[in-house]
Scaffold this motif. Sequence first.
Motif, PDB file in Angstrom:
ATOM      1  N   PHE A   6      12.877  -8.112 -11.301  1.00 27.80           N
ATOM      2  CA  PHE A   6      12.491  -9.510 -11.494  1.00 27.80           C
ATOM      3  C   PHE A   6      12.017  -9.765 -12.919  1.00 27.80           C
ATOM      4  CE2 PHE A   6      12.972  -9.532  -7.048  1.00 27.80           C
ATOM      5  CZ  PHE A   6      13.309 -10.836  -6.731  1.00 27.80           C
ATOM      6  N   LEU A   7      12.573  -8.974 -13.838  1.00 28.89           N
ATOM      7  CA  LEU A   7      12.432  -9.184 -15.275  1.00 28.89           C
ATOM      8  C   LEU A   7      11.033  -8.915 -15.819  1.00 28.89           C
ATOM      9  CD1 LEU A   7      14.571 -12.445 -15.465  1.00 28.89           C
ATOM     10  CD2 LEU A   7      15.347 -10.089 -15.742  1.00 28.89           C
ATOM     11  N   PHE A   8      10.233  -8.106 -15.125  1.00 29.62           N
ATOM     12  CA  PHE A   8       8.951  -7.667 -15.649  1.00 29.62           C
ATOM     13  C   PHE A   8       9.143  -6.235 -16.127  1.00 29.62           C
ATOM     14  CE2 PHE A   8       7.625 -10.883 -12.553  1.00 29.62           C
ATOM     15  CZ  PHE A   8       6.796 -11.656 -13.344  1.00 29.62           C
ATOM     16  N   SER A   9       8.917  -6.010 -17.404  1.00 34.39           N
ATOM     17  CA  SER A   9       9.127  -4.657 -17.923  1.00 34.39           C
ATOM     18  C   SER A   9       7.950  -4.242 -18.799  1.00 34.39           C
ATOM     19  CB  SER A   9      10.425  -4.600 -18.727  1.00 34.39           C
ATOM     20  OG  SER A   9      10.371  -5.505 -19.807  1.00 34.39           O
ATOM     21  N   VAL A  36       6.360 -14.015  -9.633  1.00 30.80           N
ATOM     22  CA  VAL A  36       5.329 -13.268  -8.911  1.00 30.80           C
ATOM     23  C   VAL A  36       5.090 -13.896  -7.533  1.00 30.80           C
ATOM     24  CG1 VAL A  36       2.861 -12.672  -8.857  1.00 30.80           C
ATOM     25  CG2 VAL A  36       4.176 -12.336 -10.954  1.00 30.80           C
ATOM     26  N   ALA A  37       4.999 -15.210  -7.485  1.00 30.75           N
ATOM     27  CA  ALA A  37       4.780 -15.898  -6.205  1.00 30.75           C
ATOM     28  C   ALA A  37       5.929 -15.607  -5.241  1.00 30.75           C
ATOM     29  CB  ALA A  37       4.639 -17.400  -6.421  1.00 30.75           C
ATOM     30  N   PHE A  38       7.144 -15.616  -5.765  1.00 33.28           N
ATOM     31  CA  PHE A  38       8.289 -15.327  -4.922  1.00 33.28           C
ATOM     32  C   PHE A  38       8.236 -13.891  -4.404  1.00 33.28           C
ATOM     33  CE2 PHE A  38      12.539 -13.732  -4.189  1.00 33.28           C
ATOM     34  CZ  PHE A  38      12.959 -14.626  -3.222  1.00 33.28           C
ATOM     35  N   LEU A  39       7.902 -12.953  -5.269  1.00 33.53           N
ATOM     36  CA  LEU A  39       7.790 -11.551  -4.841  1.00 33.53           C
ATOM     37  C   LEU A  39       6.729 -11.386  -3.755  1.00 33.53           C
ATOM     38  CD1 LEU A  39       8.175  -9.675  -8.225  1.00 33.53           C
ATOM     39  CD2 LEU A  39       9.570  -9.344  -6.195  1.00 33.53           C
ATOM     40  N   PRO A  92       0.807  -1.231   0.000  1.00 33.21           N
ATOM     41  CA  PRO A  92       0.000   0.000   0.000  1.00 33.21           C
ATOM     42  C   PRO A  92       0.839   1.280   0.000  1.00 33.21           C
ATOM     43  CG  PRO A  92      -0.810  -1.548   1.640  1.00 33.21           C
ATOM     44  CD  PRO A  92       0.436  -2.132   1.073  1.00 33.21           C
ATOM     45  N   SER A  93       1.980   1.271   0.677  1.00 32.38           N
ATOM     46  CA  SER A  93       2.797   2.485   0.775  1.00 32.38           C
ATOM     47  C   SER A  93       3.756   2.659  -0.400  1.00 32.38           C
ATOM     48  CB  SER A  93       3.596   2.460   2.079  1.00 32.38           C
ATOM     49  OG  SER A  93       4.476   1.353   2.061  1.00 32.38           O
ATOM     50  N   MET A  94       3.738   1.741  -1.329  1.00 33.70           N
ATOM     51  CA  MET A  94       4.679   1.766  -2.442  1.00 33.70           C
ATOM     52  C   MET A  94       4.113   2.576  -3.605  1.00 33.70           C
ATOM     53  SD  MET A  94       6.368  -1.599  -4.226  1.00 33.70           S
ATOM     54  CE  MET A  94       7.112  -2.194  -2.729  1.00 33.70           C
ATOM     55  N   GLN A 130       8.167   2.811  -7.620  1.00 26.66           N
ATOM     56  CA  GLN A 130       8.865   1.826  -6.786  1.00 26.66           C
ATOM     57  C   GLN A 130       8.449   0.409  -7.166  1.00 26.66           C
ATOM     58  OE1 GLN A 130       7.527   3.472  -3.044  1.00 26.66           O
ATOM     59  NE2 GLN A 130       9.595   4.204  -2.533  1.00 26.66           N
ATOM     60  N   ALA A 131       7.144   0.203  -7.377  1.00 30.52           N
ATOM     61  CA  ALA A 131       6.640  -1.124  -7.745  1.00 30.52           C
ATOM     62  C   ALA A 131       7.217  -1.556  -9.088  1.00 30.52           C
ATOM     63  CB  ALA A 131       5.119  -1.125  -7.795  1.00 30.52           C
TER      64      ALA A 131
END
Length: 175
Positions: free
Chosen positions: A17-20, A39-42, A3-5, A9-10
């Motif tokens: 983690f290679l999402f662009s 995603v699960a790891f994040l 919520p504070s991000m 930042q997100a």
Amino acid sequence: MLPSMTQTQARTILGCFLFSGEDVCKRIGDLSMGERCRVAFLKLYFSGANLLVLDEPTNYLDIDTRERIEQALLHYPGAMVIVSHDRFFVRKLATKLLWLSAERSPVSFIGSYDEYAEANKLQESSPERLERANEKRQLELTLAKLMAEGTWRPEIMQAQLQQIRDIKSRLAELE
């Protein structure tokens, strides 16, 4: 993410983690298995948990993803229990080991994988251990030959069975 991000930042974290680009807006159902794992790891990493239990976390991951997860885990402030056959992964992260194998009792070791391997090598190189290991290998070879011969004639079968029992007994002593 949190919520504070901020969105910046997100996106930065997702980029690590290679999402662009538009990948960050994809639905979970549209992601590949590797992407879902990331995603699960994040989610797990940012859950606030102080203990992560990971079972073969590097299976099915590409090299880039594995490296990202290794880096994140190196900075994880909590405790981790990792079950893995991936020695490179264990070598990077482990500070305490519990070595499980079918051949012997569990071995607990405080230290890195490299320290364990070195200590184990020194232990195995003692003359007594080498002699026991050589005797064990020789007995296993003899046992395999006896059982594979197929010459089970009634007049020698009792002697062969007794020899097999003796070898198995000695092998049990050497364990």
